[in-house]
Motif scaffolding. Structure first.
Motif, mmCIF file in Angstrom:
data_model
loop_
_atom_site.group_PDB
_atom_site.id
_atom_site.type_symbol
_atom_site.label_atom_id
_atom_site.label_comp_id
_atom_site.label_asym_id
_atom_site.label_seq_id
_atom_site.Cartn_x
_atom_site.Cartn_y
_atom_site.Cartn_z
ATOM 1 N N ASN A 161 52.983 74.949 57.969
ATOM 2 C CA ASN A 161 52.878 73.496 58.130
ATOM 3 C C ASN A 161 54.238 72.922 58.471
ATOM 4 O O ASN A 161 55.256 73.288 57.870
ATOM 5 C CB ASN A 161 52.334 72.863 56.851
ATOM 6 N N ARG A 162 54.257 72.024 59.447
ATOM 7 C CA ARG A 162 55.500 71.378 59.857
ATOM 8 C C ARG A 162 55.849 70.273 58.871
ATOM 9 O O ARG A 162 54.982 69.602 58.324
ATOM 10 C CB ARG A 162 55.357 70.801 61.255
ATOM 11 N N SER A 163 57.128 70.078 58.644
ATOM 12 C CA SER A 163 57.564 69.038 57.711
ATOM 13 C C SER A 163 57.218 67.648 58.221
ATOM 14 O O SER A 163 56.949 66.730 57.436
ATOM 15 C CB SER A 163 59.081 69.158 57.480
ATOM 16 N N GLU A 164 57.205 67.462 59.551
ATOM 17 C CA GLU A 164 56.874 66.161 60.117
ATOM 18 C C GLU A 164 55.384 65.984 60.326
ATOM 19 O O GLU A 164 54.941 64.964 60.879
ATOM 20 C CB GLU A 164 57.612 65.964 61.450
ATOM 21 N N GLY A 165 54.587 66.978 59.911
ATOM 22 C CA GLY A 165 53.145 66.900 60.043
ATOM 23 C C GLY A 165 52.638 67.811 61.146
ATOM 24 O O GLY A 165 53.286 67.993 62.181
ATOM 25 N N ILE A 169 56.411 83.076 70.755
ATOM 26 C CA ILE A 169 55.628 82.009 71.386
ATOM 27 C C ILE A 169 55.264 81.034 70.273
ATOM 28 O O ILE A 169 54.537 81.391 69.337
ATOM 29 C CB ILE A 169 54.356 82.558 72.045
ATOM 30 N N VAL A 170 55.771 79.808 70.353
ATOM 31 C CA VAL A 170 55.592 78.809 69.304
ATOM 32 C C VAL A 170 54.624 77.746 69.802
ATOM 33 O O VAL A 170 54.875 77.112 70.832
ATOM 34 C CB VAL A 170 56.932 78.169 68.897
ATOM 35 N N VAL A 171 53.529 77.558 69.063
ATOM 36 C CA VAL A 171 52.518 76.548 69.394
ATOM 37 C C VAL A 171 52.454 75.560 68.232
ATOM 38 O O VAL A 171 52.225 75.963 67.078
ATOM 39 C CB VAL A 171 51.138 77.186 69.630
ATOM 40 N N GLU A 172 52.650 74.280 68.519
ATOM 41 C CA GLU A 172 52.657 73.242 67.489
ATOM 42 C C GLU A 172 51.636 72.168 67.827
ATOM 43 O O GLU A 172 51.393 71.870 69.009
ATOM 44 C CB GLU A 172 54.050 72.629 67.341
ATOM 45 N N LEU A 182 50.623 71.620 62.395
ATOM 46 C CA LEU A 182 50.656 73.061 62.147
ATOM 47 C C LEU A 182 51.477 73.758 63.216
ATOM 48 O O LEU A 182 51.467 73.357 64.385
ATOM 49 C CB LEU A 182 49.225 73.615 62.128
ATOM 50 N N ARG A 183 52.205 74.770 62.808
ATOM 51 C CA ARG A 183 52.992 75.576 63.761
ATOM 52 C C ARG A 183 52.512 77.023 63.679
ATOM 53 O O ARG A 183 52.471 77.620 62.600
ATOM 54 C CB ARG A 183 54.469 75.518 63.432
ATOM 55 N N ALA A 184 52.145 77.587 64.831
ATOM 56 C CA ALA A 184 51.756 78.997 64.937
ATOM 57 C C ALA A 184 52.829 79.728 65.735
ATOM 58 O O ALA A 184 53.166 79.313 66.853
ATOM 59 C CB ALA A 184 50.394 79.139 65.610
ATOM 60 N N THR A 185 53.372 80.791 65.177
ATOM 61 C CA THR A 185 54.435 81.554 65.837
ATOM 62 C C THR A 185 53.943 82.970 66.089
ATOM 63 O O THR A 185 53.640 83.712 65.140
ATOM 64 C CB THR A 185 55.703 81.587 64.976
#
Length: 462
Positions: A444-448, A387-390, A450-453
């Motif tokens: 941290n996402r490269s495009e800015g 489950i990916v939350v960005e 946060l990503r929680a997996t």
């Protein structure tokens, strides 16, 4: 490529079949050797008895009938001839030659005037060499040349001065095993395989139950004591698992109860301090004290709520993970949060739905509140459901990506005390996810943003 089976029943079956093949191979070798030896001795004894019989017939019949007797006695495996000189120049000295000579002497009895036996050797016949070819019995040299490749050659002295010569061919070839032997071997293999499969499955059944119970225990599910069955080693393993589960349950319950008691008891001094704070004359100081007490009370209540929920034993059931995620996002959308959930279709997963719902709510709420806009999607492969939350917020410093999961930790750069957060949200999320046998990771996402997996094991899916 792995050729050996994975299961206990398969490996036990293979082991027994290999042992059977080895045992049967040794038995076949011994049986074949004894069978060949028996044929050799039977063939030799038959030749010895036939020679003795022909010698006695010749002694009791007129000379005019001797050629007829010789012709009638000769076969494909034993050729007889009458000559003036013995076909065997001298008696052999080998064990086989002496044994055959002794047997001939015993069989001849009173007629055993002189017996000579040449050593054993193998006869090699040409394609045009036929045991039934006619030959001139008067030509001693030709007879001797013709028979010197026999399996063995014997000469018996007759009473009239002539010699009865016999050239015995090798025993007829015979298979070391027959159809009955192959049938018995196949039936034995099938029987042993059937017994091995049944016993292997019976032995492996408690181990499979133990593996399933260990998996459920690792996911935080309630597990009852397993029945102690199977071999002694399996019983001991199951007994040790039951004892371990009991100790773990008692340990977790005692620690949770202690934390609940501490959190509950903190409410009394907080209330007392609040009453005392009202008597502080300086308004600014009183406000700060009351604010600190309010924060302490919120933290205590959050801790109590978390512990109280953790102590409840929720049953595991199968739910549609996408529907659960979409429902949480819809509830938060009604409160003004901007959350989008990608449509991935039905994804069935066995979980404690209320606990997992709380974890997803915390993640989506944090992503929307501190990242402006949140998106969620479900990914899956052969082993894992993710489950990916960005979000589109400022992210978190790399050094704090792991620290934020510690209880009561708040990053002031992205969170304010005015929001009412106690720092337990991500700690609760990690506890719930790990209680399902999974884990959570922040990056941290490269495009800015946060990503929680959240990763759940494939075994969660029915």
């Amino acid at each position: 490529m792995r050729l050996a089976p994975w299961s206990l029943a398969g490996q036990l079956t293979l082991l027994l079949l290999l042992a059977l093949a080895a045992a049967q191979g040794i038995a076949v070798a011994l049986f074949a050797w004894e069978r060949i030896e028996a044929l050799r001795y039977a063939h030799r004894d038959d030749a010895v008895q036939r020679t003795a019989t022909v010698a006695r017939l010749l002694a009791g019949t007129p000379p005019a009938l001797h050629e007829a007797v010789i012709a009638a006695a000769s076969t494909e495996l034993a050729r007889f001839s009458l000559t003036g000189e013995p076909a065997v120049g001298a008696a052999g000295s080998g064990d086989h030659s002496v044994a055959i000579a002794n047997d001939l002497s015993v069989a001849l009895g009173a007629h055993a005037a002189q017996v000579r036996v040449a050593p054993l050797w193998t006869r090699h016949m040409d394609d045009d060499d036929d045991w039934d070819d006619d030959h001139d019995h008067d030509n001693d040299d030709r007879d001797r040349e013709h028979w010197e490749l026999a399996w063995f050659t014997a000469s018996v002295a007759l009473g009239d001065g002539r010699w009865l010569n016999v050239a015995v061919g090798p025993p007829p070839g015979a298979p070391a095993w027959g159809v009955a032997f192959v049938a018995v071997f196949l039936l034995s293999a099938l029987g042993i395989a059937a017994v091995a499969v049944v016993m292997g499955r019976r032995i492996a059944r408690p181990m499979r139950r133990l593996a399933a119970a260990a998996g459920r225990l690792g996911r935080g599910e309630a597990v009852e004591d397993l029945a102690e069955a199977g071999p002694a080693e399996t019983r001991e393993t199951v007994r040790a698992f039951n004892l371990m589960r009991e100790r773990l349950d008692r340990y977790v319950h005692d620690r949770t109860a202690m934390l609940a008691a501490v959190s509950h008891d903190l409410k009394t001094p907080i209330t007392s301090l609040r009453l005392h704070a009202e008597f502080v004359e300086d308004g600014e100081t009183r406000a700060r004290i009351l604010a600190a007490l309010d924060e302490m009370q919120r933290m205590t209540e959050d801790a109590l709520a978390f512990i109280r929920e953790d102590m409840q034993r929720e049953e595991t059931r199968t739910v549609d993970l996408h529907a659960l995620l979409d429902s949480v996002a819809a509830d938060l959308a009604e409160l003004g949060h901007d959350i989008a959930v990608a449509d991935t279709g039905r994804v069935l997963v066995a979980c404690r739905a209320s606990a997992l719902r709380r974890a997803l709510r915390n993640l989506l709420e944090n992503a929307s509140a501190y990242g402006g806009r949140a998106t969620a999607r479900i990914e899956q492969d052969d082993e894992t459901i993710r489950i990916v939350v960005e979000d589109e917020g400022p992210g978190i410093p790399e050094r704090d990506l792991e620290r934020v999961f510690e209880p009561f930790v708040r990053l002031e750069a992205s969170r304010s005390r005015e929001t009412g957060g106690s720092g337990l949200g991500l700690a609760i999320v990690r506890s719930i996810v790990r209680g399902h046998g999974g884990d959570i990771r922040l990056e941290n996402r490269s495009e800015g943003g946060l990503r929680a997996t959240v990763a759940l094991p494939e075994s969660e899916r029915p």
